[in-house]
Design a protein around this motif. Structure first.
Motif, PDB file in Angstrom:
ATOM      1  N   UNK A 166       0.827  -1.210   0.000  1.00 27.24           N
ATOM      2  CA  UNK A 166       0.000   0.000   0.000  1.00 27.24           C
ATOM      3  C   UNK A 166       0.861   1.260   0.000  1.00 27.24           C
ATOM      4  N   UNK A 167       1.905   1.262   0.816  1.00 28.36           N
ATOM      5  CA  UNK A 167       2.783   2.439   0.885  1.00 28.36           C
ATOM      6  C   UNK A 167       3.492   2.696  -0.436  1.00 28.36           C
ATOM      7  N   UNK A 168       3.563   1.675  -1.279  1.00 29.75           N
ATOM      8  CA  UNK A 168       4.240   1.815  -2.564  1.00 29.75           C
ATOM      9  C   UNK A 168       3.315   2.082  -3.738  1.00 29.75           C
ATOM     10  N   UNK A 169       2.049   1.680  -3.636  1.00 33.93           N
ATOM     11  CA  UNK A 169       1.172   1.811  -4.811  1.00 33.93           C
ATOM     12  C   UNK A 169       0.064   2.844  -4.633  1.00 33.93           C
ATOM     13  N   UNK A 170      -0.142   3.350  -3.435  1.00 31.42           N
ATOM     14  CA  UNK A 170      -1.187   4.357  -3.229  1.00 31.42           C
ATOM     15  C   UNK A 170      -0.868   5.606  -4.039  1.00 31.42           C
ATOM     16  N   UNK A 171      -1.878   6.176  -4.673  1.00 31.27           N
ATOM     17  CA  UNK A 171      -1.675   7.408  -5.438  1.00 31.27           C
ATOM     18  C   UNK A 171      -1.628   8.579  -4.459  1.00 31.27           C
ATOM     19  N   UNK A 172      -0.521   9.308  -4.476  1.00 30.95           N
ATOM     20  CA  UNK A 172      -0.296  10.404  -3.535  1.00 30.95           C
ATOM     21  C   UNK A 172      -0.199  11.753  -4.249  1.00 30.95           C
ATOM     22  N   UNK A 173      -0.642  11.785  -5.466  1.00 27.77           N
ATOM     23  CA  UNK A 173      -0.655  12.972  -6.314  1.00 27.77           C
ATOM     24  C   UNK A 173      -1.033  12.495  -7.693  1.00 27.77           C
ATOM     25  N   UNK A 174      -1.337  13.398  -8.599  1.00 26.10           N
ATOM     26  CA  UNK A 174      -1.770  12.977  -9.920  1.00 26.10           C
ATOM     27  C   UNK A 174      -0.650  12.246 -10.640  1.00 26.10           C
ATOM     28  N   UNK A 175      -0.801  10.928 -10.766  1.00 29.95           N
ATOM     29  CA  UNK A 175       0.221  10.117 -11.418  1.00 29.95           C
ATOM     30  C   UNK A 175       1.415   9.812 -10.551  1.00 29.95           C
ATOM     31  N   UNK A 176       1.374  10.181  -9.274  1.00 31.77           N
ATOM     32  CA  UNK A 176       2.491   9.948  -8.344  1.00 31.77           C
ATOM     33  C   UNK A 176       2.095   8.810  -7.410  1.00 31.77           C
ATOM     34  N   UNK A 177       2.792   7.685  -7.513  1.00 34.71           N
ATOM     35  CA  UNK A 177       2.401   6.483  -6.782  1.00 34.71           C
ATOM     36  C   UNK A 177       3.496   6.056  -5.817  1.00 34.71           C
ATOM     37  N   UNK A 178       3.127   5.977  -4.553  1.00 31.54           N
ATOM     38  CA  UNK A 178       4.005   5.427  -3.550  1.00 31.54           C
ATOM     39  C   UNK A 178       4.926   6.424  -2.874  1.00 31.54           C
ATOM     40  N   UNK A 179       5.522   5.954  -1.788  1.00 29.27           N
ATOM     41  CA  UNK A 179       6.326   6.800  -0.907  1.00 29.27           C
ATOM     42  C   UNK A 179       7.523   7.429  -1.607  1.00 29.27           C
ATOM     43  N   UNK A 180       8.284   6.617  -2.356  1.00 22.38           N
ATOM     44  CA  UNK A 180       9.506   7.126  -2.953  1.00 22.38           C
ATOM     45  C   UNK A 180       9.215   8.183  -4.022  1.00 22.38           C
ATOM     46  N   UNK A 181       8.272   7.903  -4.894  1.00 26.38           N
ATOM     47  CA  UNK A 181       7.940   8.868  -5.949  1.00 26.38           C
ATOM     48  C   UNK A 181       7.435  10.169  -5.347  1.00 26.38           C
ATOM     49  N   UNK A 182       6.621  10.082  -4.301  1.00 26.96           N
ATOM     50  CA  UNK A 182       6.086  11.290  -3.668  1.00 26.96           C
ATOM     51  C   UNK A 182       7.187  12.072  -2.956  1.00 26.96           C
ATOM     52  N   UNK A 183       8.049  11.370  -2.230  1.00 26.71           N
ATOM     53  CA  UNK A 183       9.133  12.058  -1.522  1.00 26.71           C
ATOM     54  C   UNK A 183      10.052  12.789  -2.500  1.00 26.71           C
ATOM     55  N   UNK A 184      10.345  12.147  -3.622  1.00 26.49           N
ATOM     56  CA  UNK A 184      11.194  12.775  -4.638  1.00 26.49           C
ATOM     57  C   UNK A 184      10.488  13.963  -5.296  1.00 26.49           C
ATOM     58  N   UNK A 185       9.227  13.768  -5.651  1.00 26.18           N
ATOM     59  CA  UNK A 185       8.495  14.815  -6.368  1.00 26.18           C
ATOM     60  C   UNK A 185       8.292  16.060  -5.504  1.00 26.18           C
ATOM     61  N   UNK A 186       7.901  15.873  -4.248  1.00 30.29           N
ATOM     62  CA  UNK A 186       7.491  17.013  -3.431  1.00 30.29           C
ATOM     63  C   UNK A 186       8.624  17.636  -2.623  1.00 30.29           C
ATOM     64  N   UNK A 187       9.574  16.807  -2.167  1.00 34.26           N
ATOM     65  CA  UNK A 187      10.604  17.352  -1.280  1.00 34.26           C
ATOM     66  C   UNK A 187      12.028  17.020  -1.716  1.00 34.26           C
ATOM     67  N   UNK A 188      12.189  16.348  -2.848  1.00 33.19           N
ATOM     68  CA  UNK A 188      13.522  16.059  -3.361  1.00 33.19           C
ATOM     69  C   UNK A 188      14.364  15.209  -2.438  1.00 33.19           C
ATOM     70  N   UNK A 189      13.735  14.276  -1.749  1.00 33.18           N
ATOM     71  CA  UNK A 189      14.473  13.437  -0.804  1.00 33.18           C
ATOM     72  C   UNK A 189      14.048  11.987  -0.964  1.00 33.18           C
ATOM     73  N   UNK A 190      14.757  11.106  -0.277  1.00 34.69           N
ATOM     74  CA  UNK A 190      14.420   9.695  -0.273  1.00 34.69           C
ATOM     75  C   UNK A 190      13.279   9.435   0.706  1.00 34.69           C
ATOM     76  N   UNK A 191      12.503   8.391   0.438  1.00 31.32           N
ATOM     77  CA  UNK A 191      11.372   8.058   1.310  1.00 31.32           C
ATOM     78  C   UNK A 191      11.814   7.740   2.734  1.00 31.32           C
TER      79      UNK A 191
END
Length: 245
Positions: A166-191
């Motif tokens: 769930x932490x990896x596949x949940x959509x956390x933004x439009x087309x942004x799926x999972x913890x790592x993609x969201x952390x990179x997209x929004x804050x430029x860091x690792x999950x």
């Protein structure tokens, strides 16, 4: 003596196939779920659907953002925030939170629209295997498949695997799926470096990640994120993860 005609034989073959189809589906879906207990999904049905939707709207440059991270490489505050926000009975139920479902139905019957009682296990089933449809018939069919896959997931996976997926596949933004993609997209860091406040904001946009923004939250997301941080402490903080099987 006349030979039996071929149409009845063809009809019997078709009938045998129709009878066999539910058993074939049950076996194939059980195999899917069994494999994904050990193999990290390269994509999900929801990701594929979102990509096709974008192409259908002429958004040719749109691309799904998704990077898998094992649970021990994600800051504990994110899965904890997801449980606190979405499914506080996650450790105890077997896929369906029946008291929450009854409460939601009672509130809706009185004209007070409330969020559904979908569990994290149900969300994983939907994200991995199901399509998004608008018609009533499609919704009911989807609900049936969702219930079946949820049962399989709960039978075959430990709770930690369900939460990891769930932490990896949940959509956390439009087309942004999972913890790592969201952390990179929004804050430029690792999950692994997400703060409790950032994790709470990510969980706060669920289940409407295209409507709300975790990076630049409005008043609703800010209020909900503060509530989630309080709930994380209520369910036991980081010790909670140790109680999962």
């Amino acid at each position: 003596m006349s030979q039996p005609s071929s149409p009845p034989r063809r009809l019997r073959r078709w009938l045998r196939w129709l009878v066999a189809l539910p058993f074939l589906f049950a076996a194939a879906s059980a195999l899917q779920v069994a494999v994904l207990r050990f193999v990290d999904p390269p994509f999900t049905a929801f990701m594929a659907g979102r990509q096709l939707e974008a192409w259908g709207q002429g958004e040719w440059r749109f691309g799904v953002s998704y990077q898998w991270r094992d649970l021990d490489r994600i800051a504990p505050s994110l899965p904890l925030s997801m449980v606190a926000a979405e499914d506080q009975n996650f450790a105890d139920h077997h896929g369906f939170d029946l008291p929450a479902i009854q409460k939601a139905r009672a509130s809706n019957a009185k004209g007070r629209k409330v969020r559904g009682a979908s569990t994290i296990s149900q969300q994983v089933a939907k994200n991995l295997f199901l399509w998004q449809g608008q018609s009533r018939a499609s919704r009911w069919l989807r609900k049936g498949f969702e219930a079946w896959y949820t049962l399989l997931i709960e039978l075959m996976w430990p709770k930690t695997r369900i939460l990891e997926v769930y932490a990896n596949v949940a959509e956390l933004g439009d087309g942004v799926y999972g913890a790592q993609a969201a952390a990179r997209r929004y804050w430029g860091k690792d999950a692994s470096r997400l703060t409790p406040a950032e994790s709470a904001r990510l969980a706060a946009v669920l289940p409407s990640p295209r409507r709300y923004d975790a990076r630049d939250p409005g008043p609703y997301v800010q209020r909900r994120a503060r509530w989630i941080q309080r709930q994380v402490q209520q369910i036991g903080g980081t010790d909670y993860l140790q109680t999962l099987d």
